[in-house]
Design an enzyme around this catalytic site. Sequence first.
Site, PDB file in Angstrom:
ATOM      1  N   HIS A 116     -17.654   6.091  75.548  1.00  0.00           N
ATOM      2  CA  HIS A 116     -17.641   4.799  74.834  1.00  0.00           C
ATOM      3  C   HIS A 116     -17.758   3.681  75.873  1.00  0.00           C
ATOM      4  O   HIS A 116     -17.229   3.795  76.989  1.00  0.00           O
ATOM      5  CB  HIS A 116     -16.339   4.665  74.030  1.00  0.00           C
ATOM      6  CG  HIS A 116     -16.369   3.485  73.108  1.00  0.00           C
ATOM      7  ND1 HIS A 116     -16.161   2.198  73.538  1.00  0.00           N
ATOM      8  CD2 HIS A 116     -16.627   3.409  71.777  1.00  0.00           C
ATOM      9  CE1 HIS A 116     -16.277   1.372  72.503  1.00  0.00           C
ATOM     10  NE2 HIS A 116     -16.566   2.082  71.426  1.00  0.00           N
ATOM     11  N   GLU A 152     -24.502   2.145  70.664  1.00  0.00           N
ATOM     12  CA  GLU A 152     -23.668   0.948  70.513  1.00  0.00           C
ATOM     13  C   GLU A 152     -24.018  -0.045  71.612  1.00  0.00           C
ATOM     14  O   GLU A 152     -23.476   0.056  72.733  1.00  0.00           O
ATOM     15  CB  GLU A 152     -22.185   1.307  70.628  1.00  0.00           C
ATOM     16  CG  GLU A 152     -21.697   2.306  69.608  1.00  0.00           C
ATOM     17  CD  GLU A 152     -20.185   2.246  69.425  1.00  0.00           C
ATOM     18  OE1 GLU A 152     -19.753   1.941  68.317  1.00  0.00           O
ATOM     19  OE2 GLU A 152     -19.453   2.485  70.393  1.00  0.00           O
TER      20      GLU A 152
HETATM   21  P1  13P Z   1     -16.757  -3.002  66.159  1.00  0.00           P
HETATM   22  O1  13P Z   1     -17.172  -2.354  64.872  1.00  0.00           O
HETATM   23  O2  13P Z   1     -15.386  -3.615  66.097  1.00  0.00           O
HETATM   24  O3  13P Z   1     -17.810  -3.930  66.672  1.00  0.00           O
HETATM   25  O4  13P Z   1     -16.606  -1.825  67.250  1.00  0.00           O
HETATM   26  C1  13P Z   1     -17.657  -0.936  67.427  1.00  0.00           C
HETATM   27  C2  13P Z   1     -17.187   0.168  68.285  1.00  0.00           C
HETATM   28  O5  13P Z   1     -16.964   0.000  69.463  1.00  0.00           O
HETATM   29  C3  13P Z   1     -16.991   1.489  67.652  1.00  0.00           C
HETATM   30  O6  13P Z   1     -16.839   2.491  68.593  1.00  0.00           O
END
Ligand code: 13P
Length: 258
Positions: free
Chosen positions: A94, A167
Amino acid sequence: MKYIFANWKMHLGIRESVALARAVMQTLRGEDDMPQVVIFPSFTVLNDVRKVMARSRMKLGAQNCGTEKKGAFTGEVSAHMLEDVGCQYALVGHSERRIIFSETNEIVAKRYKTVLLESKITPVLCVGETLVERQADNAQGYVSEQIVSVFNGVRIPRQKEVFIAYEPVWAIGASQPASVADVVSMHSFIKELVKKLTDVADNRIHILYGGSIDAKNVYAFLREKQVDGVLVGGASLKVKDFELIVKSATDVITAQEL
Ligand code: 13P
Protein backbone atom coordinates in the site's frame (compact mmCIF):
# COMPACT_ATOMS: atom_id res chain seq x y z
CA MET A 1 -17.80 -10.67 -10.37
CA LYS A 2 -17.07 -7.33 -8.76
CA TYR A 3 -14.95 -6.92 -5.61
CA ILE A 4 -15.50 -4.39 -2.86
CA PHE A 5 -12.48 -4.24 -0.56
CA ALA A 6 -12.67 -2.16 2.64
CA ASN A 7 -9.37 -0.92 4.03
CA TRP A 8 -10.06 0.25 7.58
CA LYS A 9 -6.42 1.39 7.96
CA MET A 10 -5.43 2.25 11.59
CA HIS A 11 -8.76 3.73 12.60
CA LEU A 12 -10.71 1.32 14.79
CA GLY A 13 -10.29 -0.53 18.08
CA ILE A 14 -12.02 -3.80 19.00
CA ARG A 15 -15.42 -2.42 20.01
CA GLU A 16 -15.69 -0.12 16.99
CA SER A 17 -14.50 -2.80 14.56
CA VAL A 18 -16.95 -5.40 15.85
CA ALA A 19 -19.80 -2.90 15.72
CA LEU A 20 -18.94 -1.83 12.16
CA ALA A 21 -18.54 -5.43 10.96
CA ARG A 22 -21.96 -6.28 12.47
CA ALA A 23 -23.59 -3.25 10.89
CA VAL A 24 -22.08 -3.99 7.47
CA MET A 25 -23.26 -7.60 7.73
CA GLN A 26 -26.80 -6.48 8.50
CA THR A 27 -26.91 -4.30 5.40
CA LEU A 28 -25.73 -7.15 3.16
CA ARG A 29 -28.31 -9.64 4.32
CA GLY A 30 -30.58 -11.11 1.68
CA GLU A 31 -28.90 -9.44 -1.32
CA ASP A 32 -28.57 -11.52 -4.47
CA ASP A 33 -25.98 -10.68 -7.12
CA MET A 34 -23.66 -9.61 -4.35
CA PRO A 35 -20.13 -8.45 -5.01
CA GLN A 36 -17.37 -10.17 -3.06
CA VAL A 37 -16.84 -8.01 0.01
CA VAL A 38 -13.52 -8.26 1.84
CA ILE A 39 -12.79 -6.36 5.06
CA PHE A 40 -9.19 -5.42 5.93
CA PRO A 41 -9.17 -4.45 9.64
CA SER A 42 -6.13 -3.90 11.88
CA PHE A 43 -4.13 -6.97 12.97
CA THR A 44 -5.34 -6.63 16.57
CA VAL A 45 -9.00 -7.03 15.67
CA LEU A 46 -8.77 -9.70 12.97
CA ASN A 47 -9.91 -12.45 15.30
CA ASP A 48 -12.90 -10.50 16.61
CA VAL A 49 -14.01 -9.46 13.14
CA ARG A 50 -13.59 -13.02 11.91
CA LYS A 51 -15.99 -14.25 14.59
CA VAL A 52 -18.60 -11.65 13.65
CA MET A 53 -18.37 -12.52 9.95
CA ALA A 54 -18.13 -16.28 10.46
CA ARG A 55 -21.35 -17.23 8.71
CA SER A 56 -21.50 -14.42 6.18
CA ARG A 57 -20.24 -14.27 2.61
CA MET A 58 -17.78 -11.53 3.53
CA LYS A 59 -14.12 -12.43 3.70
CA LEU A 60 -11.27 -11.26 5.86
CA GLY A 61 -8.00 -9.66 4.80
CA ALA A 62 -4.87 -8.22 6.42
CA GLN A 63 -3.36 -4.81 5.66
CA ASN A 64 0.18 -6.11 5.39
CA CYS A 65 2.22 -9.29 5.83
CA GLY A 66 5.73 -10.09 7.03
CA THR A 67 8.46 -11.13 4.62
CA GLU A 68 9.66 -14.10 6.67
CA LYS A 69 8.15 -17.47 7.47
CA LYS A 70 9.01 -17.76 11.16
CA GLY A 71 11.69 -16.85 13.65
CA ALA A 72 13.32 -13.96 15.45
CA PHE A 73 11.59 -11.09 13.68
CA THR A 74 10.23 -8.88 16.45
CA GLY A 75 7.09 -7.03 15.48
CA GLU A 76 6.42 -8.97 12.31
CA VAL A 77 3.28 -10.99 11.51
CA SER A 78 3.76 -13.95 9.17
CA ALA A 79 1.54 -15.22 6.38
CA HIS A 80 0.90 -18.39 8.39
CA MET A 81 -0.29 -16.36 11.36
CA LEU A 82 -2.68 -14.45 9.11
CA GLU A 83 -3.94 -17.69 7.62
CA ASP A 84 -4.37 -19.05 11.14
CA VAL A 85 -6.60 -16.12 12.13
CA GLY A 86 -8.77 -16.59 9.04
CA CYS A 87 -7.40 -14.17 6.45
CA GLN A 88 -7.95 -15.06 2.81
CA TYR A 89 -6.41 -11.89 1.39
CA ALA A 90 -3.52 -9.60 2.33
CA LEU A 91 -2.68 -6.13 1.02
CA VAL A 92 0.92 -5.77 -0.03
CA GLY A 93 2.72 -2.52 -0.88
CA HIS A 94 0.00 0.00 0.00
CA SER A 95 1.33 3.48 -0.76
CA GLU A 96 1.20 4.38 2.94
CA ARG A 97 3.61 1.48 3.58
CA ARG A 98 5.82 2.52 0.68
CA ILE A 99 5.93 6.24 1.47
CA ILE A 100 5.62 6.52 5.26
CA PHE A 101 7.47 3.29 6.11
CA SER A 102 9.98 3.36 3.26
CA GLU A 103 9.02 0.02 1.72
CA THR A 104 10.92 -0.40 -1.53
CA ASN A 105 9.83 -2.39 -4.58
CA GLU A 106 12.20 -5.13 -3.35
CA ILE A 107 10.54 -5.38 0.07
CA VAL A 108 7.09 -5.35 -1.52
CA ALA A 109 8.12 -8.11 -3.94
CA LYS A 110 9.35 -10.20 -1.02
CA ARG A 111 6.09 -9.76 0.86
CA TYR A 112 4.11 -10.62 -2.26
CA LYS A 113 6.08 -13.81 -2.90
CA THR A 114 5.85 -14.91 0.74
CA VAL A 115 2.07 -14.58 0.73
CA LEU A 116 1.71 -16.10 -2.72
CA LEU A 117 3.99 -19.07 -2.29
CA GLU A 118 4.04 -19.81 1.44
CA SER A 119 0.35 -19.55 2.34
CA LYS A 120 -3.16 -20.05 1.06
CA ILE A 121 -3.74 -16.28 1.24
CA THR A 122 -4.23 -14.25 -1.95
CA PRO A 123 -1.94 -11.21 -2.03
CA VAL A 124 -3.39 -7.93 -3.29
CA LEU A 125 -0.58 -5.84 -4.77
CA CYS A 126 -1.14 -2.10 -4.39
CA VAL A 127 0.49 0.15 -6.98
CA GLY A 128 0.09 3.76 -8.05
CA GLU A 129 2.07 6.77 -9.15
CA THR A 130 2.80 9.93 -7.16
CA LEU A 131 1.67 13.36 -8.36
CA VAL A 132 5.23 14.18 -9.46
CA GLU A 133 5.30 11.10 -11.72
CA ARG A 134 1.87 11.86 -13.17
CA GLN A 135 2.84 15.47 -13.90
CA ALA A 136 6.03 14.23 -15.56
CA ASP A 137 3.82 12.04 -17.76
CA ASN A 138 5.45 8.94 -16.29
CA ALA A 139 2.49 7.30 -14.52
CA GLN A 140 2.65 4.11 -16.62
CA GLY A 141 6.43 3.89 -16.36
CA TYR A 142 6.28 4.19 -12.56
CA VAL A 143 3.48 1.65 -12.15
CA SER A 144 5.19 -0.65 -14.62
CA GLU A 145 8.36 -0.70 -12.46
CA GLN A 146 6.29 -1.54 -9.38
CA ILE A 147 4.66 -4.46 -11.20
CA VAL A 148 7.70 -5.83 -13.01
CA SER A 149 9.69 -5.96 -9.77
CA VAL A 150 7.02 -8.24 -8.27
CA PHE A 151 6.08 -10.51 -11.18
CA ASN A 152 9.40 -10.96 -12.92
CA GLY A 153 10.25 -14.65 -12.74
CA VAL A 154 7.31 -15.58 -10.49
CA ARG A 155 5.11 -18.55 -11.27
CA ILE A 156 1.56 -17.96 -10.07
CA PRO A 157 0.26 -21.22 -8.55
CA ARG A 158 -2.83 -22.65 -10.27
CA GLN A 159 -5.08 -22.14 -7.26
CA LYS A 160 -4.19 -18.45 -6.91
CA GLU A 161 -5.63 -15.42 -8.71
CA VAL A 162 -3.85 -12.13 -9.33
CA PHE A 163 -5.27 -9.05 -7.60
CA ILE A 164 -3.85 -5.59 -8.20
CA ALA A 165 -5.20 -2.41 -6.64
CA TYR A 166 -4.38 0.67 -8.68
CA GLU A 167 -4.31 3.55 -6.21
CA PRO A 168 -2.75 6.75 -7.53
CA VAL A 169 -1.14 8.32 -4.46
CA TRP A 170 -2.52 11.78 -5.24
CA ALA A 171 -6.11 10.47 -5.30
CA ILE A 172 -6.03 8.82 -1.85
CA GLY A 173 -7.98 10.77 0.78
CA ALA A 174 -8.35 13.57 -1.77
CA SER A 175 -11.27 15.78 -2.76
CA GLN A 176 -11.90 13.69 -5.86
CA PRO A 177 -10.81 10.42 -7.45
CA ALA A 178 -8.83 9.97 -10.67
CA SER A 179 -10.92 10.28 -13.82
CA VAL A 180 -12.73 7.16 -15.00
CA ALA A 181 -10.98 7.42 -18.38
CA ASP A 182 -7.51 7.52 -16.79
CA VAL A 183 -8.38 4.57 -14.54
CA VAL A 184 -9.72 2.49 -17.43
CA SER A 185 -6.61 3.18 -19.46
CA MET A 186 -4.25 2.34 -16.57
CA HIS A 187 -6.18 -0.86 -15.78
CA SER A 188 -5.89 -2.03 -19.39
CA PHE A 189 -2.18 -1.26 -19.31
CA ILE A 190 -1.71 -3.18 -16.04
CA LYS A 191 -3.64 -6.21 -17.27
CA GLU A 192 -1.63 -6.48 -20.48
CA LEU A 193 1.60 -6.12 -18.51
CA VAL A 194 0.65 -8.85 -16.03
CA LYS A 195 -0.39 -11.16 -18.86
CA LYS A 196 2.98 -10.59 -20.50
CA LEU A 197 4.92 -11.25 -17.29
CA THR A 198 2.96 -14.31 -16.15
CA ASP A 199 1.01 -16.99 -17.96
CA VAL A 200 -2.15 -16.19 -16.03
CA ALA A 201 -5.39 -16.09 -18.05
CA ASP A 202 -7.37 -12.89 -18.39
CA ASN A 203 -10.23 -14.02 -16.13
CA ARG A 204 -7.83 -14.75 -13.24
CA ILE A 205 -6.44 -11.22 -13.19
CA HIS A 206 -8.48 -8.66 -11.25
CA ILE A 207 -7.67 -4.96 -11.24
CA LEU A 208 -9.32 -2.77 -8.59
CA TYR A 209 -9.29 1.00 -8.30
CA GLY A 210 -8.73 2.88 -5.02
CA GLY A 211 -8.62 6.58 -4.17
CA SER A 212 -11.51 8.74 -2.89
CA ILE A 213 -14.20 6.26 -3.83
CA ASP A 214 -17.55 7.15 -2.30
CA ALA A 215 -21.23 6.28 -2.63
CA LYS A 216 -21.74 8.88 -5.36
CA ASN A 217 -18.83 8.14 -7.68
CA VAL A 218 -18.46 4.36 -7.35
CA TYR A 219 -21.04 3.34 -9.98
CA ALA A 220 -19.20 5.21 -12.75
CA PHE A 221 -16.08 3.12 -12.05
CA LEU A 222 -17.71 -0.24 -11.46
CA ARG A 223 -19.75 -0.19 -14.66
CA GLU A 224 -16.49 -0.23 -16.67
CA LYS A 225 -15.49 -3.78 -17.56
CA GLN A 226 -11.83 -2.93 -16.93
CA VAL A 227 -12.65 -2.12 -13.28
CA ASP A 228 -13.10 -5.40 -11.39
CA GLY A 229 -13.73 -3.67 -8.11
CA VAL A 230 -12.73 -0.93 -5.71
CA LEU A 231 -10.51 -0.62 -2.64
CA VAL A 232 -12.26 1.83 -0.33
CA GLY A 233 -10.66 3.71 2.55
CA GLY A 234 -12.58 6.52 4.27
CA ALA A 235 -16.04 5.65 2.94
CA SER A 236 -15.73 2.07 4.20
CA LEU A 237 -15.82 3.37 7.79
CA LYS A 238 -19.32 4.81 7.34
CA VAL A 239 -22.02 2.14 7.31
CA LYS A 240 -24.49 4.04 5.13
CA ASP A 241 -21.87 5.00 2.52
CA PHE A 242 -20.45 1.50 2.44
CA GLU A 243 -23.92 0.02 2.07
CA LEU A 244 -24.55 2.30 -0.93
CA ILE A 245 -21.20 1.32 -2.45
CA VAL A 246 -22.08 -2.38 -2.18
CA LYS A 247 -25.55 -1.60 -3.58
CA SER A 248 -23.96 0.09 -6.62
CA ALA A 249 -21.89 -3.03 -7.23
CA THR A 250 -25.01 -5.19 -6.94
CA ASP A 251 -26.78 -2.92 -9.46
CA VAL A 252 -23.87 -3.21 -11.90
CA ILE A 253 -23.75 -7.01 -11.56
CA THR A 254 -27.52 -7.26 -12.13
CA ALA A 255 -27.41 -4.88 -15.13
CA GLN A 256 -24.52 -6.76 -16.72
CA GLU A 257 -26.29 -10.09 -16.34
CA LEU A 258 -29.34 -8.86 -18.26
P1 13P B 1 -9.61 6.65 0.46
O1 13P B 1 -10.78 5.87 -0.07
O2 13P B 1 -9.85 7.20 1.85
O3 13P B 1 -9.14 7.68 -0.52
O4 13P B 1 -8.40 5.61 0.66
C1 13P B 1 -8.04 4.79 -0.40
C2 13P B 1 -7.09 3.78 0.10
O5 13P B 1 -5.96 4.08 0.42
C3 13P B 1 -7.56 2.39 0.20
O6 13P B 1 -6.52 1.50 0.39
